[in-house]
Design a protein around this motif. Structure first.
Motif, PDB file in Angstrom:
ATOM      1  N   UNK A  58       0.837  -1.199   0.000  1.00  0.00           N
ATOM      2  CA  UNK A  58       0.000   0.000   0.000  1.00  0.00           C
ATOM      3  C   UNK A  58       0.877   1.256   0.000  1.00  0.00           C
ATOM      4  N   UNK A  59       0.799   2.092  -1.036  1.00  0.00           N
ATOM      5  CA  UNK A  59       1.654   3.283  -1.093  1.00  0.00           C
ATOM      6  C   UNK A  59       1.337   4.332  -0.019  1.00  0.00           C
ATOM      7  N   UNK A  60       0.208   4.191   0.660  1.00  0.00           N
ATOM      8  CA  UNK A  60      -0.141   5.125   1.728  1.00  0.00           C
ATOM      9  C   UNK A  60       0.413   4.689   3.084  1.00  0.00           C
ATOM     10  N   UNK A  61       1.102   3.556   3.110  1.00  0.00           N
ATOM     11  CA  UNK A  61       1.633   3.002   4.353  1.00  0.00           C
ATOM     12  C   UNK A  61       3.160   2.985   4.322  1.00  0.00           C
ATOM     13  N   UNK A  62       3.745   3.271   5.459  1.00  0.00           N
ATOM     14  CA  UNK A  62       5.196   3.133   5.611  1.00  0.00           C
ATOM     15  C   UNK A  62       5.441   2.508   6.977  1.00  0.00           C
ATOM     16  N   UNK A  63       5.783   1.241   6.986  1.00  0.00           N
ATOM     17  CA  UNK A  63       6.157   0.563   8.216  1.00  0.00           C
ATOM     18  C   UNK A  63       7.659   0.744   8.368  1.00  0.00           C
TER      19      UNK A  63
END
Length: 149
Positions: free
Chosen positions: A48-53
């Motif tokens: 998901x490009x809206x997520x950064x873990x």
């Protein structure tokens, strides 16, 4: 902590992340290290490009983590919000500045991606976390609610 590096998490980091999630009184009740559901969740987050873990790494070892989510919206004239979630620091690294570096990284990343607001939730019982976030400039401006299934 000069050698701290913050990077996107990889699938190989999932066991260390889950261990940190489980390493407190709240997480111990709701996490199950070793459950294959974590690998599935990681794949979804990573795609998901809206997520950064993110993970904080020192000396080749994961010492902290957080998830940064970008939420496009219509309010505030179409502003994007950045949501910080699941902030954890490995127990032997607490107090060494890892949490501050992670939070500052998240704020800077949100700003650089054009977010108008950075928000987070923290469990009502986590008094030390509340003070930590207030020192970073966060204000307890809303009342959060959850419906857990």
């Amino acid at each position: 902590m000069d050698d701290l590096r913050i990077r996107r998490a990889a699938a190989t980091d999932v066991p260390a992340i889950v261990a940190m999630l489980a390493d407190d009184p709240l997480g111990a009740k709701r996490e199950s290290p070793g459950d294959p559901a974590y690998a599935t969740a990681f794949a979804e987050i990573d795609a998901d490009p809206h997520q950064f873990l993110a993970v904080a790494e020192a000396d080749g070892s994961v010492v902290g983590t957080l998830q940064l989510t970008f939420i496009p919206g219509l309010s505030r004239r179409g502003a994007t919000r950045a949501l910080i979630e699941a902030v954890r620091v490995r127990s032997d690294q607490r107090g060494a500045g890892v949490g501050r570096r992670l939070a500052e990284w998240a704020i800077d990343t949100a700003r650089s991606r054009g977010a108008a607001v950075v928000q987070l939730t923290t469990d009502a019982s986590r008094r030390d976390a509340h003070r930590f976030y207030e020192r970073l400039g966060f204000v307890a401006s809303h009342v959060g609610m959850k419906l857990i299934f």
